[in-house]
Structure formats: structure tokens, C-alpha cells
Design a protein around this motif. Structure first.
Motif, PDB file in Angstrom:
ATOM      1  N   VAL A   1       7.714   1.819 -18.853  1.00 22.39           N
ATOM      2  CA  VAL A   1       8.247   1.020 -17.754  1.00 22.39           C
ATOM      3  C   VAL A   1       7.373  -0.205 -17.536  1.00 22.39           C
TER       4      VAL A   1
ATOM      5  N   TYR B   1       0.827  14.100 -14.917  1.00 21.20           N
ATOM      6  CA  TYR B   1       0.631  13.318 -16.135  1.00 21.20           C
ATOM      7  C   TYR B   1      -0.563  13.817 -16.921  1.00 21.20           C
TER       8      TYR B   1
ATOM      9  N   THR C   1       8.938  14.234 -16.824  1.00 21.17           N
ATOM     10  CA  THR C   1       8.168  13.050 -16.441  1.00 21.17           C
ATOM     11  C   THR C   1       8.662  11.817 -17.191  1.00 21.17           C
ATOM     12  N   PRO C   2       8.957  10.730 -16.443  1.00 21.99           N
ATOM     13  CA  PRO C   2       9.343   9.492 -17.116  1.00 21.99           C
ATOM     14  C   PRO C   2       8.130   8.841 -17.774  1.00 21.99           C
ATOM     15  N   ASP C   3       8.407   8.008 -18.740  1.00 22.20           N
ATOM     16  CA  ASP C   3       7.328   7.340 -19.465  1.00 22.20           C
ATOM     17  C   ASP C   3       6.872   6.126 -18.673  1.00 22.20           C
TER      18      ASP C   3
ATOM     19  N   GLN D   1       9.571  17.053 -20.327  1.00 20.41           N
ATOM     20  CA  GLN D   1      10.945  16.608 -20.126  1.00 20.41           C
ATOM     21  C   GLN D   1      11.113  15.828 -18.831  1.00 20.41           C
TER      22      GLN D   1
END
Lengths: 524, 112, 491, 235
Positions: free
Chosen positions: A475, A246, A469-471, A467
Motif C-alpha cells: 500500500v 505483523y 493481514t493486508p500487505d 491470509q
């Protein structure tokens, strides 16, 4: 009966209110110096126990790792106060920060749960007071609620322990989960890091220097005091890697540093409870190093903010090259954090790796090391090295001398304990020589790899990371919203029950009489 | 005999309670409250009662008296109950002026 | 010296009675009389408290033997609460002087009747006398709730009146049955005759007392009146009702249960579970309902319900620390909640602010008030250096020590919930002002009591160890009812 | 309706059963507590010097309760005169007829004497301060109903006078109690310094008890009159 240095500072801290303008800046410096000297001459056997509310408050029981951390806390505090010399801060700011320093130093030596809890709360309270003067109220409130969540779980844990043992000794026998939760919240470890990454970028960066150095460190250090038997190697490794990934995404210095803070804490978590001596010492060593080089980096960020009114690396784009001393200091700090031999990060990271028993964690930490190196090469490149094609703005702001002094002291400390690790390690009755070829190579190859990666394929890598890494924050926000909606529904139902009709209330009374009377009639 | 007296007392109380729970008129609530209070006064009087006892003014020709203490207690309880009832009625007057109703179910501005 | 006890009860009644004659001079000269009597009473109760030491004072009213007449009993517990009460009443007097606008005569008469009733409840050693004083307190409280003659006040007063008089009747049933079975009304003598009662009657009477006083001090399923009443009453009265009256009604229950039944009875019937579950209900309902309130005083009133829950949980644990913590929490909650109600009252008086959202940017208009609110709120939440924390800590540890984990967890969660709703107020209060708002000054009659409550709450921490010693003594005293019984029987 | 009538009935019948179970274990109703409470019957005359034992208990043994009770009425009167001072009477808009007025006027002195008798002889015959006070209150009430409505209304006692009488009654009660403190060493102790204890059964007997009777009679009479007048009408 001896006070610890932290309590001394806490007791003397209100004095700053009495000071006139200039003295209010000198007072904290003198106080932290006094604390340092006082601590240095403190005898190992001394103790401080008072009786309060039927409990014994064990305010001072000597602990070796705490002893060394106190030095780090106080030296760092001294440097920050020198750094703050030219900033316009009022006396209350100094008092609250002194509380933070004092409570953080005091909690290292406490010997029972009650005093642990009190200082733990004083740290949160002082940081809330500091934040309140810097950030918006809603942000402070959110921070406070996060902190209280940790506090409540700590309180529950202590209660469970007291029920189990009937004593207040700092020894966790049951309810580890609650202590773990409290520490994770305080330390800003990944599932609970939201307060850290959302608040640090919003406040003045010199304040972040304080918060980063004390709150999280105390949280992680409590792992060693409270949960010495919990094996967190893989967890720590994962946090180190996730934090780094991150961090790589960020291009604002403050956010980047915040994620690195989390990532570096992963190293400490991985080895602080290691059964091997090296690992434990490495973790403590890493905490100390982290205080210094992370503080230094935040100071650099604060200066960049002052100079260019932004800490976004993509906007600064090499404009920092005009300040050569700043570049050197950044180089030292970045070298420390990536573990360049000759600087302190190398020592602690090597020790940590020696202390690991789990090979998976070792690999994870190596990946994290490569990521760290990558992102700090990015910082150096975009902050100082790359050629800016835009027109140079002609600001003539200069870095103040006292800022250089304070940063040089910290840089010097970094170099000193990096070149002569026995200064710290010998206090643990341990000798280790890390300056041999295998260890040096182990430390250097991730950095070389990172340099190669940065030169060859950094843009592609960056895109890839964006691309995959989820946000995380999205969440969090969603989860919070859903929970709030549910709670609101429940509360509405509850409100409907309190309908305002006396007869309904009377029915409740009669029903309760009926139930209780039946209960009694059955029991007798 | 005792069963009858006991059940009278209890039924009186329960009747008052039933009224308190179901009647909607404030005045009726005050009456129900008085019924409940009557039951406890009867209870007090039965406590000190003696079948052949005379009223408790000491005279040389009588040697059996009912207990004076429960009577004194009942007197105090009556006065207190009367005060409470008067207060209830005063509230009823005042509430009727404000809400223009004596229905307890309509007095619901305070809720939640 | 014993006459001080009766003086403390009678002097307020006397003042209430003569208020009618000095009605015209009340604002200046008469108030000085009130003030001096209040100071004298406070000093006298301090004197009695210090002089009595550990012995129990018994005052036989009318010189009759304890089998015939009424007695007043003053032990460590009642004297301690008496001192606390007198101090609070002194500051309430000051606050009321500033707050009450019309009809001083009626207000101060009722005020003193309340004081007399509460003192009587603390000191009496006779069951029926307790009922009489309880009724004085209740009737005066019903009226004071509606003193402003607003719609809300009248409605709340009426609801309180209905529930409260049902509670009084239930208590009277308990007293009546006790008299019918033991033939006596003196607490100590009845305690000796309790074995005459069959278990069913003993349990039934316990239920009567528990429910009756439970309604009076607003335990969980009986709580709704409190939120209405304390929110609608004039603020000095809300403060008194919340800070002192419900505590003293709880005190009466403690006194009756500990003397008549003893601790063993609670253990034998597992009544701890009853206390605990009702206390947990209070904590949850109080805090959850407070979350949704928009009216400041109503929020504070629901918070009172929750804190009564803390106290009941602490008492129900019967562990030494839990009971000490509960007593300490009574004092702490009293002082803090009174301060908060004074705060609300000051705002209502000066600016007519009642809703939470009206408090916007208050800090920039009056920093003193806002800082005081923050201190009180932090104390209520239980943040360490403040007094609320220590009592909460003692309760949690005591409850956990007694083996009740869930209540301890609930109390910890409760403090988290209370953080949320107090923080909401603070956030609104500190919101930056758009335009420069005009500052307002507050009367010294408002500022002094508020400041005094802050000082009290600090003193409660500073002298924590001494207070702990006193409370510990009280705890040991109520655990063993034979001390009380012996002292009264052989007085 | 949140709670239906059936639920309430079921609950109350449960309560009834429990209460019946409990009451069945009470001692028999005509139970004599042997030596415990009949102590008043046996020793009351010697202790207090009055023959009416209810009065003896009310004003001597448990005089403190009575003080509290008087305070309750005082509070109630105070509250009601504060809350519901009515300006116009909703009933009896017209003047009553001549027969009623003259009839009432001729009865009132007798009622007054009757009330006085009940108060003054409360310690040796049935009656006492409370009952007598109620009779006295009825004078004010009857007078006001008869002459206080419609045109040409006359009032026996003004609102302020009634309040003063009530306050004086309460103050008297307390002062007598304090008298006891000074001369007998306890609050409300029956003292013979002001009034002779006298011989049993005589009018002058019982020490302070008759005076307390008078005080409470004044208090109760004035208090009830205030309550009535405020609930119905007041100027």
C-alpha cells in the motif's frame, strides 16, 4: 551552570577521532562510564541556560523521568560498546554513535523548543551518518526524508506555538497535530513505521541495536514532555495489537524484532499520558525495559547472524542449541518481553494495566501480550529448541567473551529491576507490591495460553494471519508512486510556464505592476 | 497643457512597452527600449522648465533660467541609456551569429 | 578616516582603468597588486566598521553642503554589508585567478567595476547616484553573465539585459517623480519632504521602487532571468551575483523604503501581505523548479530564488526576529551559495561536469570536494548545527510571531523540498564506483576559497551571539528612520 | 502566442489609466521649487566660478555622478570590444569615391577644432566634456567610414591607442578627484592649487572644471569611437 551528561558526551565525542586504533574502542566505553558517574553525582537543582540568538537555550532543567532514562541510555550504551569490541569499526562510527547517545541523553533534560529541536535533529543526523556507512545510499536517503518530514512538522508546530504564546517554553498550547505527527514519525508508530521496518533488516544488526535503543525511545518519550494531555489509550492498544500481528508473520529475526519494537511502543503510548500515577510510571518503566531487552534481543540476532550468516529462523532451525549461554540469555530477554514474573517486563506491563482507564485498551493489550508470547515461543523454538534434520554444518565460530559480558550485564539488569522493582519505582515516591497472586496470575495466563496455542495449532494460526493481514508495505509503495506521478505532472506544467521567452516574463512583470498598483491605489 | 504633456510622456512610455511586449525582432526591442527612455528624458526636461526661462548660463542681462539640475540628470541618463543600447546591439550581433535569427521567440534554449 | 569610504569606491575603478596598461603582467605581478589592494580594502572596511561604532559617517563628496552635492553615508548596516562584501570579493578574486583562462584584463576590469558599483550602492546617500551605481553594476553583470561567450551565456545575458534595463527604467521613473515633487535627491532630505507627496504618488513611487528592485533581485514573478543568468555565468561570477549582488540590490530597496517611507507606511497599507505573498511564491516556485533541474548550477540558481523568498518573508514580517533572521539569512545564504557555486565551478574547470548525473561517484575521486558540498547542502537545507538553520529558525519564529502562519509553514515545507533535491545530488555523488576511478587534485586557487567558505559558515555560528547583537542593532536602526535623517541633516 | 495582443492592450490601457491618475497629482510642470533647487542658479557662479551651470553641476556639484557615468561608458566600451570584435565589415565593401574622401579629409580638421572648442569652453558656453567628446568621436568614425573600408584602409587611431586614451581619461578624472582629497579635504573638491580659479567668464576659470572637461572629453570620445568601431569593424 551544569552541563547534562549527554552534552558532556557530545562535547567530548570528537576526541575519539584523535585516538589510535585500540584506544578508539576504549574511549567510548570510558566516555559512557564517565557520563554515568557524572550523571549520578549531578545535583537536582542544577540548571544550564545560555543566551543564543536572542533566545534562551535552556539546556538543563531537571526532570525525574529523564533522570531515570538517562541511566538506562548510558548503561545500555556502555554495554553496546563492550559488545562491539571485536567488530571492525572505524573511529567515525564511534563518533557518530556517541553523538546518538549524547543527544538522546541530552534531549531528556532540555527546557525549551530550540534546544529540543537541535538535539532532535542531531539524533536524526547522527543516525543518518551511521546508516550511510552501513546501508545503501538510497535507503539512507529515504530514511532522511522520513525524518525530515517529522522535523518539518515539528518545526511548524513550534512556529505555531511561538505565534500563540510568544515563548519558547516546552509547553504545547496549539498545533498538537504537528507535534503528534513528528513524534509518530520519530517513534516509528504504525501509519509511519515504514522507515523502521524497511531499514532495520537491511543494515548490520549491531547498528540496529543503537538505532532501536535511542531514536524511537526519544520519540515516544517526547509524548510525555510535549503532549501530556493527549489521551492515546485506544490508539496505543491498536498499535500494540497490529504490530504483534505483523510480527507473527515474520520469520526473519530482524523484521520480527522491528515489528515488536512498534508493538511494544504501543504499550508505552497507551499509558504514558495516563492520568493515573501507575500508568505514567509504568510507561517510563516500560521504556527502560524496552531499551534493555530489545537491545538484548537485537544482540542475540546479531550473534545469530554472525554464527549462521542468516537471521532467518526457518533456516537456523534449532542450530542455536549448541550455544547454551546464548540460549539462557535469549530466554531472559524473551521472558522479559512477554512479561514473565520475576523479570522486568512483568512489572512494567502490570503497572501499565493498572493505569488504564479504558477497558477496551486493556483487552487489546492482553491480546497483544498473547501474540508477543506466541512469537517469542516461536523464536525460542526455531532458534534453539527444535531438532534440525539437516546435516549440521561444522562451523566452529565461538561467541566472544566480551559479548557474553555485555549481554550478561544487560540480562542481569533485567533480572535485577524485575525482582527488585523498588530500585526504580522508589525514585517516584511510590510503593507498590506486584508479587501477589492476582497480579502474578494476570501476568502468567497469557503466556500459558500462548504455549498451549503454540503446541496445538500454531501452523493453522500462522496461515490465518497470513491470509487476513493486508500487505501494508505494498500500500505504501503504491501510494508513494501515485503521489510522485501527480507531483511530476504538476512540475512539468510549471516548467512549461518558464518557456524561455523574455516577452512572457515581461508580461508577468507588467501584470504584477498592474495588480500591485491597483492594490495601492485602492488602499490609499 | 499639463494633461497633454503628461499623456505624451505616458503614451510614449506605454508605446515603447507595447513594442517591447509584441515585437519579436531584437533590434526593434532595442528601439522600443529607447522610446521608453525618451519618455523619461522628456519628463526630466519638463520638470525643470520655465516658460520664460533662458538656458542656464549665467549672464548679467538675464534673470530667469530653467533648472540646470534636471538637464544634468538627463545628460547622465542619456549616456547610460546609450551604453545600454550599445550593449543590446552588441548582444544582437553576437546572438545573430550563433542562432542565425533575430527572432526573440527562437532564442529559447534556456527554459524550464 | 572618512576618506576610506571614497577610497573603497574609487580604488576598484582605478584598478579597472589601469588594467589596460598592465595587461601583460597580469598573470603574475599584476595579480599581486590586485591581491594586495583587495587585502588592504578588506582591512580598511574592517577598520571603518570597528571604528565607527554606532555613529553614522557622512562624507560630502566635493565638500558641498548636503543640499547641493552628493554624500556618502556609512552606518552600521552598510558597513556590515561592506565588510561582508569585501571578504567575499577577496576570495572570489582568488577563485577567478584560477578559473578564468583567457583575457584576464577584461575580466578583472569588469570584476573591479562590479566591486566599485556594489560598494557605491552600499554607501551612497543620494538617489540618482544610487541609480548610476546600480547601472554600473547591472551593465557589468549583463556582460559577465555572457563572459564565456557560449550560446547559453549570450542568451541568458540578453534576457537579463532586457529585463534588467526595464527595471532600471522603472527605478529611474521613481527617482524622477521623487525629484519632481520634492526637488531634491538626497535621501535624508527627501525623507523629510515626503509629506509633500499625495498618497497616490507616494504609493506609485513605492511600486516603482519595489518592482524595479524586485526585478533586480529576482522576486517571484520577476525571477526567470536569475535561473538563466546564474546558471550560465562563469562560476566565480555566479557566486558573486548570487551571493552578493542580489543581496545588495535588496539592501538598496530596504534602505530606500525604510528611510523614505518608514515602517509605519508598510503597516498602514498592509504591504506585509504583498511581501509575504510574493515571498511565498518565490519559495515555492524556486524549490519546485529546482526539483526538476538536471543542470547543477541551474538547480543552485533556482534555490537562490527560493532563499530570496525566505529573506523577503522575514523582512516583510517586520517583527524583530524576522528582520534579524532575514539579515542573518542574507549572510548565511551568501556564504553557503558562494561555496556551492565554487564547488560547481571547480568541477566545470577540472572535469567539465555540468549535469547532476555526471557527478556519479565523485566521492571516490575527490573526497574533499564532496564533503564540502555536503556541508554546504546541509547548511542550505537548515540542519541544526550549521548556520542555515539558525537564520531559518529566526525567520520562522519571527514570521509566526507576527501572526503569519502560512508563510512560516511554507518555509518549513520549503526546507523539506530542498532536502529532496540536495539529497539527490548527494546520493549520486556517493554512489559506489564500479571501477576504481582516477582521483583528481584541485588547484589551491580553488581549494582555498571553498575551504574559506566553510570556515566562514562555521564562524557565523560560533560568533552567532555577537552577530545577533550587531544585526539587532541594525534592525532597531532601520525601524526608526529619524536616526538616519538626523545624522545626515546635522552632519 | 501565450498571451494574445488583446490581453496586452488591456493591461497596458490599465497601466495608462493608473499612470494618468498618478501624474495628475504631480505638482504643476512649471513649478518652481522656490529656494530648494534654484540654489544652483543663485549660488552656482559664486561657488564654482563657471557660468555654465549644467557644467557646474556635472563636474562639480555632482561630479561623482559623472565619474560613475564615465565608468559606465568605460564598461560599455570594454564589454563591446570584448564581445563583438568584428573582423570584416559587412557594408561598404568598395572604396568611396575621390570626392567623398577629399571632402571629408578637408572637413576633419575643422571638426577637430570645433570639438576642442566645445570641450575647452564647456564651462563658459554651451557644451562640455560629453558633447565635445561625442564630436571628437565623430572624427574617428567619419575617418574610418571614409578611409577604413575596402582596399588600402587607413586608420586614424589603432585600437590600443583608443583604449589607452580612454583609460587615461578615466585615470585623470580619478586623480583630479584624489587631488581634491589632498588639497581641499574632499574627493573631487574643486581646488585652485593647480589651476587658478581665475575671473568669471574667462577661459582660465573654474579651477579644476576645465581639466575635468578635458578628461571626460577624451574618455567619452575614445569610448564612443571604440563602441562604434567594434560594432562595425575593427582590426
Amino acid at each position: 551552570m551544569t552541563l547534562s551528561a549527554g552534552i558532556l558526551i557530545l562535547i567530548l565525542s570528537p576526541g575519539v577521532i584523535l585516538c589510535k586504533k585500540r584506544w578508539s574502542k576504549i574511549y567510548p566505553i570510558l566516555l559512557s562510564l564517565l557520563g554515568l558517574i557524572y550523571h549520578h553525582f549531578l545535583s537536582v537543582e542544577s540548571s544550564f541556560v545560555v543566551k543564543f540568538f536572542g533566545f534562551k537555550l535552556n539546556l538543563f532543567s531537571y526532570r525525574l523521568s529523564g533522570d531515570i532514562l538517562t541511566y538506562a541510555f548510558l548503561i545500555f550504551g556502555l554495554c553496546v560498546y563492550i559488545f562491539l569490541w571485536s567488530k571492525e569499526k572505524d573511529r567515525f562510527y564511534y563518533m557518530f554513535t556517541l553523538w546518538q547517545v549524547g543527544a538522546a541523553a541530552a534531549i531528556l533534560f532540555v527546557g525549551d523548543f530550540l534546544s529540543f529541536f537541535i538535539f532532535w535533529e542531531v539524533i536524526s543526523l547522527s543516525s543518518v551518518c551511521i546508516l550511510f556507512r552501513e546501508a545503501g545510499l538510497s535507503l539512507t536517503g529515504r530514511y532522511f526524508i522520513y525524518q525530515m518530514f517529522g522535523t518539518v512538522s515539528l518545526l511548524i508546530g513550534i512556529g505555531l506555538n511561538y505565534a500563540h504564546t510568544g515563548g519558547m517554553d516546552l509547553q504545547v498550547n496549539t498545533g498538537q497535530l504537528f507535534f503528534w505527527l513528528a513524534i509518530m514519525v520519530k517513534g516509528g508508530v504504525i501509519p509511519f513505521h515504514y522507515w523502521l521496518t524497511s531499514i532495520y533488516p537491511e543494515i548490520r544488526l549491531e547498528t540496529t541495536v543503537f538505532l532501536s535503543a535511542y531514536t524511537t525511545k526519544v520519540g515516544i518519550y517526547s509524548l510525555a514532555i510535549l503532549l501530556p494531555l493527549m489521551d492515546l489509550q485506544i490508539f496505543g492498544g491498536l498499535i500494540a495489537v497490529i504490530g504483534v500481528i505483523y510480527a507473527l508473520k515474520q520469520h526473519r529475526m530482524s523484521r520480527l524484532l522491528a515489528f515488536h519494537l512498534i508493538s511494544q511502543m504501543g504499550y508505552v503510548i497507551a499509558s504514558i499520558n495516563s492520568q493515573i500515577m501507575y500508568g505514567q510510571i509504568g510507561a517510563i518503566y516500560h521504556l527502560i525495559n524496552n531499551i534493555f531487552y530489545k537491545g538484548l534481543l537485537f544482540m542475540v540476532a546479531a550473534l545469530l547472524m554472525d554464527l549462521f550468516q542468516t537471521d532467518d529462523l526457518m533456516i537456523i532451525r534449532g542450530r542455536g542449541r549448541r550455544y547454551l549461554p546464548l540460549f539462557i540469555i535469549t530466554l531472559i530477554a524473551a521472558g522479559s518481553i512477554v512479561g514473565l514474573p520475576g523479570l522486568n517486563g512483568f512489572i512494567s506491563k502490570s503497572l501499565i494495566k493498572k493505569g488504564l482507564t479504558n477497558s477496551l485498551t486493556a483487552n487489546l493489550l492482553t491480546i497483544a501480550g498473547i501474540g508477543t508470547a506466541l512469537s517469542f515461543i516461536k523464536v525460542l523454538y526455531y532458534g534453539f529448541l527444535c531438532v534440525n534434520d539437516q546435516k549440521q554444518s561444522s562451523n566452529s565460530l565461538r561467541v566472544k567473551w566480551h559479548q557474553y559480558v555485555s549481554m550478561s550485564i544487560i540480562g542481569l539488569v533485567c533480572c535485577l529491576i524485575g525482582l527488585f522493582p523498588f530500585l526504580v519505582i522508589s525514585r517516584f515516591d511510590l510503593t507498590v507490591n506486584l508479587f501477589n497472586w492476582t497480579d502474578l496470575w494476570k501476568g502468567i495466563w497469557p503466556i500459558i495460553l500462548a504455549v498451549i496455542l503454540f503446541i496445538t495449532c500454531f501452523p493453522q494460526l500462522n496461515k490465518l494471519i497470513l491470509q487476513i493481514t493486508p500487505d501494508l508495505e505494498g500500500v505504501f509503495v503504491n501510494a508513494r508512486r501515485i503521489i510522485l506521478v501527480q507531483i511530476n505532472l504538476g512540475l512539468k506544467h510549471l516548467q512549461r510556464l518558464h518557456s524561455g521567452n523574455v516577452q512572457h516574463y515581461l508580461v508577468w512583470i507588467v501584470l504584477t505592476i498592474l495588480i500591485l498598483w491597483t492594490y495601492i491605489a485602492i488602499m490609499v | 497643457m499639463e494633461l497633454i504633456i503628461n499623456s505624451t510622456i505616458i503614451i510614449l512610455f506605454i508605446l515603447g512597452l507595447y513594442g517591447l511586449l509584441t515585437q519579436r525582432n531584437i533590434i526593434k526591442l532595442a528601439i522600443c527600449f529607447n522610446i521608453m527612455e525618451a519618455s523619461i528624458l522628456i519628463f526630466f526636461l519638463t520638470v525643470g522648465y520655465k516658460p520664460e526661462g533662458s538656458y542656464p548660463i549665467i549672464r548679467p542681462e538675464v534673470d530667469s533660467y530653467v533648472q540646470p539640475l534636471p538637464q544634468a540628470l538627463a545628460l547622465t541618463a542619456i549616456v547610460i541609456g546609450a551604453s545600454t543600447t550599445a550593449l543590446m546591439l552588441a548582444f544582437a550581433i553576437k546572438l545573430y551569429k550563433r542562432y542565425h535569427t533575430l527572432d526573440i521567440d527562437k532564442l529559447r534554449r534556456l527554459r524550464g | 578616516m572618512n576618506h576610506i569610504l571614497i577610497w573603497l569606491i574609487v580604488s576598484p575603478i582605478f584598478l579597472a582603468a589601469v588594467t589596460h596598461f598592465i595587461k601583460k603582467y597580469l598573470v603574475n605581478f599584476g595579480f599581486l597588486i590586485f591581491l594586495s589592494v583587495s587585502i588592504v580594502n578588506t582591512c580598511l572596511s574592517l577598520l571603518v566598521f570597528l571604528e565607527s561604532g554606532s555613529d553614522i559617517l557622512v562624507y560630502r563628496v566635493g565638500n558641498w553642503s548636503i543640499y547641493k552635492g552628493i554624500i556618502l553615508v556609512a552606518d552600521k548596516m552598510s558597513l556590515f554589508f561592506l565588510l561582508f562584501m569585501q571578504i567575499i570579493f577577496f576570495f572570489s578574486l582568488l577563485f577567478s585567478k584560477g578559473y578564468v583562462k583567457n583575457d584576464h584584463g577584461t575580466f578583472f576590469s569588469l570584476f573591479y567595476l562590479l566591486q566599485a558599483g556594489l560598494t557605491g550602492m552600499l554607501l551612497t546617500g543620494d538617489l540618482f547616484n544610487l541609480y548610476v551605481f546600480l547601472e554600473i553594476v547591472s551593465i557589468v553583470a549583463y556582460a559577465l553573465v555572457a563572459y564565456d561567450k557560449t550560446d547559453h551565456g549570450l542568451e541568458a545575458g540578453f534576457k537579463y539585459l532586457v529585463l534588467g534595463s526595464v527595471a532600471s527604467l522603472i527605478i529611474l521613473w521613481g527617482i524622477g517623480i521623487i525629484y519632481a515633487t520634492t526637488g531634491n535627491l538626497n535621501l535624508a532630505i527627501v525623507a523629510g519632504l515626503m509629506q509633500n507627496l499625495t498618497p497616490l504618488i507616494k504609493g506609485g513611487v513605492f511600486i516603482f521602487f519595489f518592482i524595479g528592485f524586485g526585478i533586480k533581485f529576482a522576486l517571484f514573478p520577476f525571477h526567470p532571468w536569475l535561473a538563466d543568468a546564474h546558471a550560465s555565468a562563469p562560476s566565480p561570477i555566479s557566486a558573486l551575483l548570487s551571493g552578493v549582488m542580489i543581496k545588495i540590490q535588496l539592501y538598496s530597496l530596504i534602505r530606500i523604503v525604510t528611510v523614505l517611507y518608514g515602517i509605519d507606511y508598510i503597516h498602514d497599507l498592509k504591504l506585509n501581505i504583498v511581501f509575504m505573498s510574493l515571498g511565498v511564491g518565490s519559495v515555492l516556485i524556486g524549490h519546485l523548479m529546482a526539483l526538476k533541474q538536471t543542470n547543477l548550477k541551474r538547480m543552485l540558481a533556482y534555490s537562490s530564488i527560493a532563499h530570496i523568498g525566505y529573506i523577503v518573508i522575514g523582512l516583510g514580517s517586520i517583527s524583530p526576529q524576522g528582520v534579524v533572521g532575514a539579515f542573518y539569512h542574507m549572510l548565511n545564504h551568501g556564504v553557503l551559495k558562494i561555496g556551492l557555486f565554487y564547488f560547481a565551478g571547480t568541477l566545470i574547470y577540472h572535469l567539465n561536469l555540468k549535469q547532476i548525473k555526471d557527478l556519479k561517484s565523485l566521492f571516490w575521486r575527490n573526497p574533499f570536494l564532496s564533503i564540502m558540498f555536503c556541508i554546504f547542502a546541509l547548511g542550505m537545507i537548515g540542519i541544526p548545527p550549521l548556520n542555515g538553520f539558525f537564520s531559518k529558525w529566526l525567520i520562522i519564529m519571527g514570521v509566526a510571531d507576527a501572526g503569519y502562519v502560512i508563510p512560516a509553514v511554507i518555509i518549513a515545507i520549503g526546507s523539506f523540498l530542498s532536502l529532496i533535491y540536495y539529497l539527490r545530488v548527494v546520493v549520486i555523488m556517493f554512489e559506489p564506483a564500479r571501477k576504481l576511478e582516477e582521483r583528481f587534485r584541485i588547484d589551491p586557487f580553488f581549494a582555498i576559497p571553498i575551504g574559506a567558505m566553510v570556515v566562514c559558515s562555521i564562524l557565523l555560528v560560533v560568533f552567532g551571539s555577537q552577530i545577533h547583537l550587531i544585526l539587532h542593532e541594525i534592525m532597531l536602526f532601520i525601524r526608526d528612520n529619524s536616526t538616519y535623517i538626523q545624522a545626515v541633516l546635522y552632519s | 502566442m501565450l498571451y494574445s495582443r488583446t490581453v496586452i492592450i488591456i493591461m497596458l490601457s490599465g497601466l495608462f489609466l493608473l499612470a494618468l491618475l498618478t501624474f495628475a497629482e504631480l505638482p504643476p510642470i512649471f513649478y518652481d521649487f522656490a529656494d530648494k533647487t534654484s540654489v544652483y542658479i543663485q549660488e552656482g557662479v559664486v561657488d564654482t566660478g563657471v557660468t555654465n551651470q549644467v557644467t557646474a553641476i556635472l563636474f562639480d556639484y555632482r561630479g561623482f555622478d559623472t565619474l560613475g557615468e564615465a565608468t559606465v561608458i568605460f564598461a560599455a566600451a570594454l564589454i563591446i570590444s570584448y564581445f563583438a570584435p568584428r573582423k570584416k565589415a559587412p557594408m561598404l565593401g568598395v572604396r568611396l569615391g575621390v570626392l567623398v574622401r577629399y571632402g571629408v579629409a578637408s572637413i576633419l580638421p575643422f571638426i577637430l577644432i570645433f570639438g576642442m572648442y566645445i570641450i575647452f569652453f564647456g564651462h563658459i558656453s554651451p557644451g562640455g566634456g560629453f558633447t565635445g567628446g561625442v564630436v571628437l568621436a565623430s572624427i574617428v568614425i567619419i575617418f574610418d567610414i571614409t578611409f577604413g573600408f575596402g582596399q588600402g584602409r587607413v586608420h586614424l587611431l589603432s585600437r590600443d591607442t583608443k583604449k589607452s586614451i580612454e583609460s587615461i581619461g578615466l585615470v585623470m578624472f580619478i586623480l583630479i578627484g584624489i587631488w581634491g582629497v589632498f588639497f581641499e579635504g574632499a574627493f573631487l573638491a574643486n581646488s585652485s592649487t593647480l589651476v587658478e580659479k581665475g575671473t568669471l567668464g574667462e577661459f582660465v576659470s573654474g579651477g579644476m572644471i576645465p581639466i575635468l572637461n578635458i578628461a571626460s572629453g577624451l574618455k567619452v570620445g575614445a569610448g564612443l569611437a571604440i563602441i562604434f568601431n567594434n560594432l562595425v569593424k575593427e582590426n
